[in-house]
Design an enzyme around this catalytic site. Structure first.
Site, short mmCIF file in Angstrom:
data_model
loop_
_atom_site.label_atom_id
_atom_site.label_comp_id
_atom_site.label_asym_id
_atom_site.label_seq_id
_atom_site.Cartn_x
_atom_site.Cartn_y
_atom_site.Cartn_z
N PRO A 115 -51.92 17.03 -31.39
CA PRO A 115 -53.80 17.93 -31.90
C PRO A 115 -53.88 18.66 -30.55
CG PRO A 115 -54.28 15.30 -31.42
CD PRO A 115 -52.55 15.96 -31.85
N ASN A 116 -54.20 19.86 -31.07
CA ASN A 116 -54.84 20.75 -30.03
C ASN A 116 -53.24 21.63 -29.33
OD1 ASN A 116 -57.70 20.49 -30.34
ND2 ASN A 116 -57.20 18.44 -29.14
N ARG A 165 -56.45 27.29 -24.92
CA ARG A 165 -56.75 26.13 -24.56
C ARG A 165 -56.73 25.71 -22.78
NH1 ARG A 165 -54.07 20.61 -25.62
NH2 ARG A 165 -55.31 18.89 -24.73
N TYR A 216 -52.59 23.97 -18.86
CA TYR A 216 -51.64 24.63 -19.84
C TYR A 216 -50.92 25.98 -20.48
CZ TYR A 216 -53.31 20.05 -22.00
OH TYR A 216 -53.49 18.87 -21.63
N ASN A 262 -43.66 16.30 -28.95
CA ASN A 262 -45.31 15.96 -28.07
C ASN A 262 -46.36 15.89 -28.45
OD1 ASN A 262 -47.26 16.54 -26.37
ND2 ASN A 262 -47.51 18.48 -25.92
N ALA A 286 -52.72 14.20 -27.52
CA ALA A 286 -53.69 13.00 -27.23
C ALA A 286 -53.00 11.60 -27.95
CB ALA A 286 -55.09 12.89 -27.71
N HIS A 299 -51.10 8.40 -26.23
CA HIS A 299 -51.66 7.80 -25.43
C HIS A 299 -52.86 6.63 -26.55
CE1 HIS A 299 -51.10 10.40 -22.57
NE2 HIS A 299 -51.92 11.60 -23.19
N GLU A 345 -39.09 13.30 -26.24
CA GLU A 345 -40.73 13.06 -25.91
C GLU A 345 -40.89 13.98 -24.95
OE1 GLU A 345 -42.70 9.78 -23.39
OE2 GLU A 345 -44.92 10.71 -23.79
N HIS A 355 -43.94 16.64 -22.46
CA HIS A 355 -45.52 17.29 -22.31
C HIS A 355 -45.30 18.22 -20.89
CE1 HIS A 355 -47.12 13.26 -24.58
NE2 HIS A 355 -46.09 12.56 -23.43
N ILE A 356 -46.29 19.35 -22.01
CA ILE A 356 -46.64 20.22 -20.69
C ILE A 356 -47.02 19.82 -19.76
CG2 ILE A 356 -47.40 22.44 -20.91
CD1 ILE A 356 -47.56 22.21 -24.00
N SER A 357 -47.82 19.59 -19.15
CA SER A 357 -48.53 19.17 -18.42
C SER A 357 -47.88 17.38 -17.61
CB SER A 357 -49.92 18.99 -18.73
OG SER A 357 -50.29 17.65 -19.38
N ARG A 371 -52.72 13.14 -13.22
CA ARG A 371 -54.23 13.77 -14.69
C ARG A 371 -54.81 12.62 -14.41
NH1 ARG A 371 -53.04 17.32 -19.60
NH2 ARG A 371 -55.58 17.37 -18.71
N ARG A 403 -54.08 9.09 -19.28
CA ARG A 403 -53.10 9.58 -20.13
C ARG A 403 -51.56 8.97 -18.85
NH1 ARG A 403 -55.28 14.29 -21.94
NH2 ARG A 403 -57.20 14.61 -20.95
C1 DQA Z 1 -50.05 17.03 -23.66
C2 DQA Z 1 -50.77 15.96 -22.70
C3 DQA Z 1 -51.76 15.28 -23.18
O1 DQA Z 1 -52.27 14.10 -22.51
C4 DQA Z 1 -52.37 16.13 -24.13
O2 DQA Z 1 -53.74 15.05 -24.40
C5 DQA Z 1 -52.77 17.10 -24.65
C6 DQA Z 1 -51.24 17.64 -24.20
C7 DQA Z 1 -49.55 17.69 -23.06
O3 DQA Z 1 -48.93 18.92 -23.47
O4 DQA Z 1 -49.24 18.02 -21.14
O5 DQA Z 1 -53.32 17.42 -25.34
O6 DQA Z 1 -49.62 16.52 -24.57
#
Ligand code: DQA
Length: 141
Positions: A9-10, A17, A22, A71, A74, A77, A95, A97-99, A104, A108
């Site tokens: 999502p997102n 965003r 990101y 990825n 959210a 978690h 797996e 994650h960009i961040s 954080r 997370r």
């Molecule tokens: C994310 C990290 C997640 O905590 C967050 O909800 C995201 C992006 C990342 O790629 O850093 O939507 O997966």
């Protein structure tokens, strides 16, 4: 070699965003560059904001592709179902994650995915997807 990239999502809003976290590249622009750089790889890309659709896609790709770069955003978690889907399939999952999720909020720091994945990459921006790909390619040869 067949690789599926699955984003949660997102992540359809990458580039628009929270760009401080990101970055300002859309996933589509990054993915175009990746496809050109690795012409020997047959890619499939899927993004959804819906948990069940992600489970369906993990199940489908998990018996058809040589590896999955995932990825779950959210849902990482919160989703027992996504963790279970990864445990159920044949293809190795990396797996991404960009961040840096560990730098954080506390919520997370927990992942339903990490224990079921071949490995996890976080905090390296979109480059993490390419590093995951290189791992999956090196594993095959
Ligand atoms: C994310 C990290 C997640 O905590 C967050 O909800 C995201 C992006 C990342 O790629 O850093 O939507 O997966």
């Amino acid at each position: 070699m067949k690789i599926a990239i699955i984003n949660g999502p997102n992540l359809n809003l990458l580039g628009k965003r929270e760009t401080g976290i990101y970055g300002d590249s859309s996933f589509e622009a990054f993915f175009d560059r990746l496809r050109k750089k690795y012409p020997e790889v047959s890619f499939h890309y899927f993004q959804s904001n819906v948990e069940g659709e992600l489970v369906n896609e993990i199940q489908r790709a998990g018996f058809e592709y040589d590896g999955i770069i995932l990825n779950p955003a959210a849902y990482t978690h919160t989703s027992v179902a996504i963790g279970d889907a990864i445990a159920a399939i044949k293809a190795p999952v990396v797996e991404v994650h960009i961040s840096n999720v560990h730098a954080r909020e506390d919520f997370r720091k927990f992942s339903h995915v990490s224990a079921k994945a071949a490995g996890s990459i976080f905090g390296l921006g979109l480059k993490g997807y390419e590093l995951a790909l290189q791992y999956l390619i090196s594993k095959e040869s």
